[in-house]
Motif scaffolding. Structure first.
Motif, short mmCIF file in Angstrom:
data_model
loop_
_atom_site.label_atom_id
_atom_site.label_comp_id
_atom_site.label_asym_id
_atom_site.label_seq_id
_atom_site.Cartn_x
_atom_site.Cartn_y
_atom_site.Cartn_z
N ASN B 269 27.49 52.58 57.78
CA ASN B 269 26.32 53.43 57.72
C ASN B 269 26.03 53.96 56.35
OD1 ASN B 269 24.43 55.15 59.08
ND2 ASN B 269 25.79 54.73 60.79
N ASN B 272 24.85 51.30 53.95
CA ASN B 272 23.47 50.87 54.16
C ASN B 272 22.47 51.97 53.88
OD1 ASN B 272 23.58 48.09 54.94
ND2 ASN B 272 24.72 48.79 56.71
N LEU B 273 22.84 53.21 54.19
CA LEU B 273 21.91 54.32 53.92
C LEU B 273 21.58 54.41 52.45
CD1 LEU B 273 22.69 57.56 55.90
CD2 LEU B 273 20.67 56.14 55.95
N PRO B 277 15.14 52.21 51.66
CA PRO B 277 14.08 52.63 50.74
C PRO B 277 13.81 54.12 50.88
CG PRO B 277 13.41 50.69 51.96
CD PRO B 277 14.71 51.11 52.54
N ILE B 279 11.25 55.84 50.71
CA ILE B 279 10.07 56.28 51.46
C ILE B 279 10.40 56.46 52.94
CG2 ILE B 279 9.20 53.95 51.92
CD1 ILE B 279 6.40 55.22 51.33
N ILE B 283 9.46 59.44 55.73
CA ILE B 283 8.97 59.35 57.11
C ILE B 283 9.87 60.17 58.02
CG2 ILE B 283 8.50 57.76 59.00
CD1 ILE B 283 7.91 55.61 57.03
N LEU B 284 11.18 60.08 57.77
CA LEU B 284 12.13 60.86 58.56
C LEU B 284 11.83 62.34 58.42
CD1 LEU B 284 14.93 61.01 60.11
CD2 LEU B 284 15.92 61.38 57.87
N THR C 212 20.98 58.14 60.11
CA THR C 212 20.51 56.84 60.57
C THR C 212 19.88 56.95 61.95
OG1 THR C 212 22.36 55.92 59.38
CG2 THR C 212 21.19 54.45 60.85
N ILE C 215 16.53 58.46 61.61
CA ILE C 215 15.54 57.51 61.09
C ILE C 215 15.09 56.57 62.19
CG2 ILE C 215 15.28 55.51 59.57
CD1 ILE C 215 17.00 56.92 57.53
N LEU C 219 11.36 56.55 63.86
CA LEU C 219 10.55 55.36 63.64
C LEU C 219 10.20 54.68 64.97
CD1 LEU C 219 12.17 53.76 60.49
CD2 LEU C 219 9.95 54.83 60.66
N GLY C 408 11.31 47.68 49.06
CA GLY C 408 11.19 49.07 49.48
C GLY C 408 10.61 49.98 48.41
N THR C 435 4.55 49.61 51.56
CA THR C 435 4.86 50.99 51.15
C THR C 435 3.60 51.74 50.70
OG1 THR C 435 5.49 50.07 49.02
CG2 THR C 435 7.25 50.60 50.52
N PHE C 457 4.21 54.45 60.90
CA PHE C 457 5.58 54.39 61.44
C PHE C 457 5.97 52.96 61.78
CE2 PHE C 457 4.40 58.77 61.91
CZ PHE C 457 5.57 59.44 61.61
N GLY C 460 6.74 51.49 58.60
CA GLY C 460 8.04 51.99 58.16
C GLY C 460 9.18 51.30 58.88
N LEU C 463 9.57 47.84 57.50
CA LEU C 463 10.22 47.93 56.20
C LEU C 463 11.72 48.18 56.36
CD1 LEU C 463 9.59 48.15 53.13
CD2 LEU C 463 9.50 50.60 53.46
N PHE C 464 12.04 49.13 57.25
CA PHE C 464 13.44 49.50 57.47
C PHE C 464 14.23 48.29 57.96
CE2 PHE C 464 16.71 51.33 60.31
CZ PHE C 464 17.41 52.04 59.37
N THR C 467 14.57 45.56 55.08
CA THR C 467 15.50 45.92 54.01
C THR C 467 16.92 46.02 54.55
OG1 THR C 467 14.91 48.22 54.35
CG2 THR C 467 13.87 47.09 52.52
N LEU C 468 17.06 46.58 55.75
CA LEU C 468 18.39 46.70 56.32
C LEU C 468 19.00 45.32 56.54
CD1 LEU C 468 20.26 48.97 57.35
CD2 LEU C 468 19.51 48.38 59.65
N ASN C 471 20.08 43.92 53.29
CA ASN C 471 21.28 44.60 52.80
C ASN C 471 22.53 44.15 53.51
OD1 ASN C 471 20.34 46.28 50.81
ND2 ASN C 471 19.51 47.69 52.32
#
Lengths: 265, 450, 486
Positions: B269, B272-273, B277, B279, B283-284, C212, C215, C219, C408, C435, C457, C460, C463-464, C467-468, C471
């Motif tokens: 976690n 990855n956090l 990104p 942005i 949003i969060l 996490t 988020i 989302l 991102g 973005t 959202f 978003g 995107l999340f 990118t995740l 990664n």
């Protein structure tokens, strides 16, 4: 000491291949090698022995200018190969290393196939004009390294997948594929088990017919078994250099004797 | 070369070492080329850095100097304080329009006194030499010092108009003024004469750093005061929250965690956090802190919370590295004399790792200070002229942040704001430079090699 | 009683508890602290924690729950004609809060008495003027229903505050009452307090997981909401992005995705060769002196905030590209373009590529280099034929990480790429990215519950996920690569 095969050996040739005169090596301010004079004979196995840190590997690495890759190292004196000074400004170390191949302490096959490992040297030196010629070199080199029968069916599998002893023989095959005149070996058996060691030692003995072989070893028994001439280094000095039998049975220098009998080192 | 490969058995026919053969020459040429690629690549990176800094600094440095008009001003009591009480609450009834008249008269008098002709210029054009902010400047001064009413101020500094300021900074020329509805070449000529007569001049402008933002038409009055304060408040929130949480998390993971599913989950976690990104954190923040928890928009507390969540993984990772660098022998030594695990960590390991943890913390804070995108989403981009209140209540007042101020200035129409935005970036870079320098000094001074 | 005051009182009680607990332990040991199981400090600490921690937990819980209850009660009092929809409801509620705050201030300043307030109505008194005198400015006259709601809010709030004080103090005393009697010479106070410390540390480490979860939940929840208003298929497969204020928007993600990928591709085209070759030169060729100068300089690029790059794109790179390339070549006349954003983003990504590649190249064992050099290979042959192939997986991982970073990135594209959603191949045209649209949809004036806002959202989440995914893949590859040489 009785089991050493010393008496059976005679020196085949007396032609000098490499001559070193007044070689000094410095690592930064540390004077690592002092005034070394050596003549290495063609078609002979020469062993460098001595306690660790005595400068034997350093000297070996001078012979194909591998010390150039260490930024802090500085070499003085002359070393000639067939009468040509290898530290001459005009000499390209790349060409030199094609003539003076090297095998390292730890087997270091490239993460490529067995075939590509062997073919690497001939390719970069442009030794072949066709695929079949290259195939020929690969086969001959592997045969000379006594590895052909073990790997001929899996030339495409990665060289890193072989056992330690096989890897070291692969590295030897890789070194002879560039058709060197001298083969330097830096403790080639130190990472191997006794059986693999025996195989490599047998190989070294066979290579003698084609190359001049210089081997650094920490094992006196190994030096006695494989070499015809032996040089004993101690604290950066070349203490004694002569026929292996003479060094082991009748050393002239007391330091050599102490080392041979196990009092120092 | 070729005959050698034909006869591969013996290498001794090979040429002399002292002569380079054809192939070696080619290979050495390739070697030189390859080195050159590397040098070119590094040069590109260096050039890009230089271009970036030069472009920002050349555009931004003028923002720190501002053109001011210095004229004597009469402050007639009958116009500014009819009651005669000198009570600022009563005097506040006079709006900036009233002060504008006073200023215009003073300006006309000053021009006449220096013999600068304004023939052919309307009154509006003459007044247009000054910033629309000028009356407010005078009014604020008078309200703060009511006693000056009825007297005359021998030298009062007023902001010059942004275009006039631009003229002296080379941004506005006579040619561009012809096409500009906000300024005329005649005005610029008068401005030039005023400068020659000593009525107008540039000086270092503290207000750029301390004043609040200003509206679209008056870039010359815009300052960074609210933004710097807002950024400072957010950094305080980030520091107060992320230092204890980050260190605690790092200590737990490095020293106490047993390898199990849950610990693995936490580790994955965090890794990855750190790469999510920024942005997404915005949003969060919008969804959780503003819409769900009902915290106010544009508030430093929300920005601070968002940046804390974003910074935490970036602090935990170096903190763990610092803890890991403390050799196990130290722990063994403490445990060996009968200290508990907690004692060994808090008495020995943590103090030894502190410089490394602190360095990571400062670098994390510096990253948070420069972060823009998430703050846009939580409303920090709003136009805010009032300074937030003192701590802790001020955390809930609307504010903006340095990087966001830069962004909002770039969206404004007046070209004067480009200079302001670049100047604001210089301020931001200075802060970052200081923080990183502190981090480097800390590391140099306290770093231990085991 | 204010939150700050309660906290202080609880801390004071806890401090008293600390001293009492410590002294009780010493007394129980008859003054000889050596017979205690734990140091007196730990006995004190146990009582301190038992007093303070539950009380603060109650306080925090109360602070979260009370506004929810009060708001739901009060919003029931606001009639539908004042607050026809959710947005107006929120506004009315914030009015209620302001008025009630103003009334509090008025009572504090003795402008009115509580009894007067009880009797006050909007018909009889000018509430706006009254609040104005205490510094609370209202935009309009006060609606009677809102005023009543504000009075109720005040009362509920006051009741809540009293309840909060009692509950928190009770929790503190209860904790003290449980912990204090247990203090004796054999009590394992150190173990108890250390267990508490460990649990606290563990709790801190879960913040990352909670982030996490937060988020993902926010989302997914709002994206789901969006898909009830706008078909998911149209979103993922739509080739037109055209939001309208009055509804009837077309919200296809493809043009945005295209812009994102195009900009990122150009960025990598700049960053990968430059970053990789710099890393190779620095690790294999450069002298120590060059390295100590150049490496930090490249790292400076990583430390510069993205807003600076954005401004660089806006005021320098964009105009240069437009004046010297796009216009002479007749490729467009916009200073914001895919090329502008891509090049600037490429510069930003250089240090990521170079520092990651540097690590990875250095992880290739020296023995491989020696092996190659020993065979007479030149350094560049060694790098190209031995080091790079060996490092390839790691380098690929590094490039994926850089790609995820580029995808991102927000500020550079907001200021450099433009806002027009287009599916075009011309890199000198302005295009837009995911973005950029997240920012513009969430900072616009549209109503929150509209698909035009909620689409942010969904963007978003996309995107999340992208990118995740990149990664995780990159980290997996890099880890596998490192294991190979460990």
């Amino acid at each position: 000491m009785n089991d050493m095969r010393i008496a059976e050996r005679n020196v085949d040739t007396n032609e000098s291949k490499i001559s070193a005169r007044k070689v000094q090596v410095y690592y930064g301010t540390n004077h690592a090698l002092k005034d070394v004079d050596v003549d290495i004979l063609d078609k002979t196995v020469t062993a460098f022995i001595g306690p660790s840190g005595c400068g034997k590997s350093t000297f070996l690495r001078c012979l194909n200018r591998m010390n150039d890759t260490v930024a802090s190292a500085r070499v003085e004196g002359t070393i000639t190969l067939d009468g040509e000074n290898i530290y001459d400004a005009k000499v390209d170390p790349v060409q030199l290393r094609a003539k003076v191949g090297m095998v390292f302490q730890k087997p270091n096959p490239f993460p490529k196939s067995i075939y590509d490992n062997i073919a690497y040297g001939p390719k970069i030196h442009g030794l072949t004009r066709s695929k079949s010629e290259l195939d020929g070199i690969v086969e001959t080199s592997l045969k000379k390294a006594a590895l052909w029968n073990e790997v001929k069916d899996r030339l495409d599998s990665p060289g890193t997948g072989l056992s330690g002893g096989q890897q070291q023989r692969l590295c030897i095959a890789r070194a002879i594929a560039t058709q060197p005149e001298v083969l330097l070996m830096d403790e080639p058996c130190s990472a191997l088990d006794p059986i693999a060691t025996a195989q490599v030692e047998e190989l070294i003995d066979e290579l003698r017919s084609q190359f001049s072989v210089v081997i650094v070893t920490h094992s006196m028994q190994q030096a006695a078994r494989v070499s015809q001439r032996t040089a004993f280094f101690h604290l950066g000095n070349l203490v004694e250099y002569g026929e292996t039998g003479q060094i082991f049975t009748n050393p002239k220098d007391p330091r050599t004797e102490s080392y041979i009998t196990g009092r120092i080192g | 070369m070729t005959d050698i490969s034909a006869a591969p058995a013996s290498g001794s026919h090979r040429g002399s070492l002292l002569v380079q053969d054809e192939l070696t020459r080619k290979r050495n040429a390739a070697e030189t080329r390859f080195r050159l690629y590397g040098i070119v690549a590094i040069s590109i990176a260096m050039l890009a850095l230089a271009a970036l800094l030069i472009s920002i600094f050349s555009a931004g440095m003028p923002a720190f100097r501002q053109t001011f008009v210095t004229i004597p001003i009469e402050l007639p009591a009958d116009k500014l304080d009819k009651s005669g009480t000198r009570d600022s609450a009563v005097m506040a009834k006079v709006t900036t329009v009233g002060y504008a008249k006073v200023i215009n008269e003073a300006l006309a008098a000053a021009l006449a006194a220096k013999g600068i002709s304004t023939d052919g210029m309307t009154e509006k054009q003459i007044a247009g030499l000054l910033s629309p902010e000028a009356p407010a400047q005078l009014r604020n001064y008078v309200l703060a010092n009511p006693a000056v009413v009825g007297t005359s101020l021998p030298e009062f500094e007023l902001l010059a108009n942004g275009r006039v300021d631009g003229f002296f900074k080379g941004r506005v020329t006579m040619e561009s003024a012809k096409l500009d509805s906000n300024i005329t070449p005649e005005q610029l000529q008068v401005a030039q004469k005023m400068t020659d007569a000593g009525l107008m001049g540039k000086r270092f402008n503290w207000a750029f750093i301390t004043a609040p933002d200003a509206s679209d038409q008056r870039p010359e009055a815009a300052g960074l005061g609210v933004a710097i304060l807002g950024s400072l408040y957010m950094m305080i929130v980030v520091l107060v929250l992320s230092l204890p949480i980050g260190v605690a998390a790092a200590v737990y993971l490095e020293e106490f965690a047993v390898k199990n599913f849950w610990t693995d989950l936490i580790e994955v976690n965090i890794a990855n956090l750190a790469a999510v990104p920024s942005i997404v954190f915005g949003i969060l923040g919008l969804a959780v802190f503003i819409n769900f928890a009902g915290l106010p928009q544009s508030a430093p507390i929300v920005g601070g919370l968002v940046l804390t969540l974003m910074t935490l993984p970036r602090i935990i990772i170096p903190a763990r590295a610092a803890l890991k660098a403390v050799p196990p022998s130290i722990r063994d030594a403490a445990l060996g004399v009968g200290a508990s695990k907690v004692q060994s960590v808090f008495h020995h390991v943590l103090p030894l790792a502190a410089p490394g943890i602190l360095t990571g913390m400062i670098i994390g804070l510096a990253q948070a200070l420069g972060e823009t995108a998430p703050l846009l989403l939580i409303g920090m981009v709003a136009f805010v002229r009032d300074y937030p209140g003192g701590l802790p209540g001020g955390l809930f007042d609307p504010a903006t942040a340095l990087p966001v101020q830069v962004y909002s200035w770039t969206t404004r129409g007046d070209p004067g704001f480009v200079e302001r935005a670049s100047g604001a970036i210089i301020v931001l870079l200075v802060f970052l430079l200081i923080m990183n320098a502190v981090a480097i000094v800390l590391r140099r001074r306290f770093e231990r090699r085991w | 009683m204010s939150t700050g005051l309660i906290s202080l009182i609880v801390l004071g009680l806890a401090a008293v508890g600390f001293v009492l607990g410590r002294n009780r332990a010493i007394r129980d040991a008859g003054g000889d602290t050596r017979v205690l199981h734990s140091l007196p400090f730990f006995h004190g600490l146990v009582v301190f924690l038992a007093t303070a921690v539950p009380a603060f937990l109650v306080l925090i819980l109360w602070l979260i729950v009370q506004p929810m209850i009060v708001n739901s009660r009060v919003s029931g009092m606001i009639p539908a004609d004042v607050a026809p929809d959710a947005a107006a409801q929120t506004l009315a509620l914030s009015d209620v809060r302001r008025i009630s705050g103003g009334l509090d201030a008025a009572i504090d300043q003795d402008k009115i008495t509580p009894d007067e307030l009880e009797a006050m109505t909007t018909d009889a008194t000018d509430v706006r003027a009254l609040l104005g005198t205490v510094g609370v400015a209202l935009g309009s006259d006060v609606n009677p229903a809102v005023f009543e709601a504000a009075k109720a809010y005040r009362k509920l709030d006051a009741t809540g505050a009293i309840g909060r004080t009692i509950a928190v103090l009770a929790a503190a005393l209860l904790g003290f009452g449980i912990a204090f009697p247990r203090i004796n010479r054999d009590f394992r106070a150190r173990n108890a307090s250390e267990r508490f410390i460990t649990v606290t540390l563990f709790a801190a480490s879960t913040v990352a997981v909670l982030t996490t979860v937060g988020i993902i939940l926010s989302l997914v929840f709002e994206t789901f909401h969006f898909f009830t208003l706008y078909p998911a298929l149209d979103f993922f497969l739509g080739t037109v992005w055209n939001p309208q204020f009055r509804g009837g928007s077309e919200l296809g993600i493809l043009p945005l995705l295209w812009g994102t990928l195009y900009v990122s591709f150009i960025a990598l085209l700049v960053a990968v060769p430059v970053g990789l070759l710099s890393a190779i030169y620095l690790s294999e060729y450069a002298s120590r002196r060059v390295r100590t100068v150049v490496k930090p300089l490249i790292e400076i690029l990583a430390g510069i905030p993205t807003i600076v790059y954005g401004l660089f794109a806006l005021i320098t790179v964009g105009p240069i590209l437009r004046d010297y390339f796009a216009q002479p070549l007749n490729l467009g006349n916009s200073s914001s373009s895919v090329m502008t954003a891509g090049i600037v983003m490429g510069i930003m990504v250089i240090p990521f590529v170079s520092s990651l590649s540097d690590d990875i190249i250095n992880a290739v064992p020296q023995s491989l280099r020696d092996g190659s050099l020993g065979l007479g290979a030149t350094p560049s042959e060694t790098i190209r034929k031995v080091v790079l192939p060996a490092a390839l997986p790691g380098v690929v991982g590094a490039i994926l990480l850089a790609a995820s970073r580029a995808i991102g990135e927000t500020m550079i594209v907001v200021m450099g790429a433009g806002a027009a959603a287009k599916l075009s191949l011309n890199p000198f045209e302005a295009m837009t990215t995911i973005t950029v649209k997240i920012v513009s949809q969430l900072t616009g004036d549209t109503e929150f519950a509209s698909p035009e806002t909620l689409v942010a959202f969904a963007l978003g989440l996309t995107l999340f996920v992208v990118t995740l995914g990149l990664n995780i893949l990159a980290l997996y590859i890099v880890r596998k690569y490192r294991e190979q040489y460990e």
